[in-house]
Scaffold this motif. Structure first.
Motif, PDB file in Angstrom:
ATOM      1  N   GLU A   1    -118.854 -60.047 -41.026  1.00 30.23           N
ATOM      2  CA  GLU A   1    -119.609 -58.800 -40.898  1.00 30.23           C
ATOM      3  C   GLU A   1    -121.100 -59.028 -41.118  1.00 30.23           C
ATOM      4  N   GLU A   2    -121.419 -59.810 -42.126  1.00 31.13           N
ATOM      5  CA  GLU A   2    -122.814 -60.116 -42.441  1.00 31.13           C
ATOM      6  C   GLU A   2    -123.492 -60.842 -41.266  1.00 31.13           C
ATOM      7  N   LEU A   3    -122.788 -61.790 -40.675  1.00 33.03           N
ATOM      8  CA  LEU A   3    -123.342 -62.538 -39.537  1.00 33.03           C
ATOM      9  C   LEU A   3    -123.598 -61.613 -38.348  1.00 33.03           C
ATOM     10  N   ARG A   4    -122.674 -60.687 -38.086  1.00 43.40           N
ATOM     11  CA  ARG A   4    -122.839 -59.738 -36.972  1.00 43.40           C
ATOM     12  C   ARG A   4    -124.043 -58.839 -37.184  1.00 43.40           C
ATOM     13  N   GLU A   5    -124.274 -58.457 -38.436  1.00 44.23           N
ATOM     14  CA  GLU A   5    -125.414 -57.598 -38.750  1.00 44.23           C
ATOM     15  C   GLU A   5    -126.733 -58.358 -38.661  1.00 44.23           C
ATOM     16  N   THR A   6    -126.694 -59.663 -38.915  1.00 44.47           N
ATOM     17  CA  THR A   6    -127.907 -60.479 -38.952  1.00 44.47           C
ATOM     18  C   THR A   6    -128.316 -61.009 -37.578  1.00 44.47           C
ATOM     19  N   TYR A   7    -127.339 -61.397 -36.755  1.00 43.33           N
ATOM     20  CA  TYR A   7    -127.636 -62.047 -35.476  1.00 43.33           C
ATOM     21  C   TYR A   7    -127.068 -61.254 -34.313  1.00 43.33           C
TER      22      TYR A   7
END
Length: 125
Positions: free
Chosen positions: A59-65
């Motif tokens: 989830e964090e990766l999707r929000e960041t990139y």
């Protein structure tokens, strides 16, 4: 990162096997018979790699990139798809491939882990 670079990196991981799923037009990478990575394309045939990921990190990766999306045709909680032309930091993709491999390896039975860690990498065409 280019497809052949990703292919070579995946095959360096101990016990990895590779096959090509014609119906999906996708290269698949397995450890102990369980898939940890798949390279293919999305509905428009735009090149992607799909990797298993710990849910909160996914989830964090999707929000960041912008180039990292929920797993294409996979469980959206546990898999991310990354566009091959995504603007992500150097080394992140290799880190995510290793993370996926480690997650799948950890879920194998002890016997399968032992077998995989002692096997030579082999490629199936």
């Amino acid at each position: 990162m280019q497809k052949d670079t990703i292919h070579a990196f995946c095959l360096k991981l101990r016990g990895t096997t590779h096959d090509y799923k014609e119906e999906w037009q996708a290269d698949r990478y397995h450890i102990g018979g369980k898939m940890f990575a798949m390279m293919g394309g999305d509905a428009t045939r735009k090149p992607i790699i799909t990797l298993k990921c710990e849910p909160s990190r996914a989830e964090e990766l999707r929000e960041t990139y912008e180039g990292i999306i929920p797993g294409y045709y996979m469980n959206k909680t546990h898999w991310n798809s990354i566009y091959m032309d995504a603007n992500i930091p150097e080394g992140l993709l290799e880190n995510l491939i290793q993370h996926s491999y480690d997650l799948v390896f950890a879920k194998l039975t002890k016997k399968a882990q032992l077998s995989a860690s002692h096997s030579n990498n082999s490629e199936f065409l």
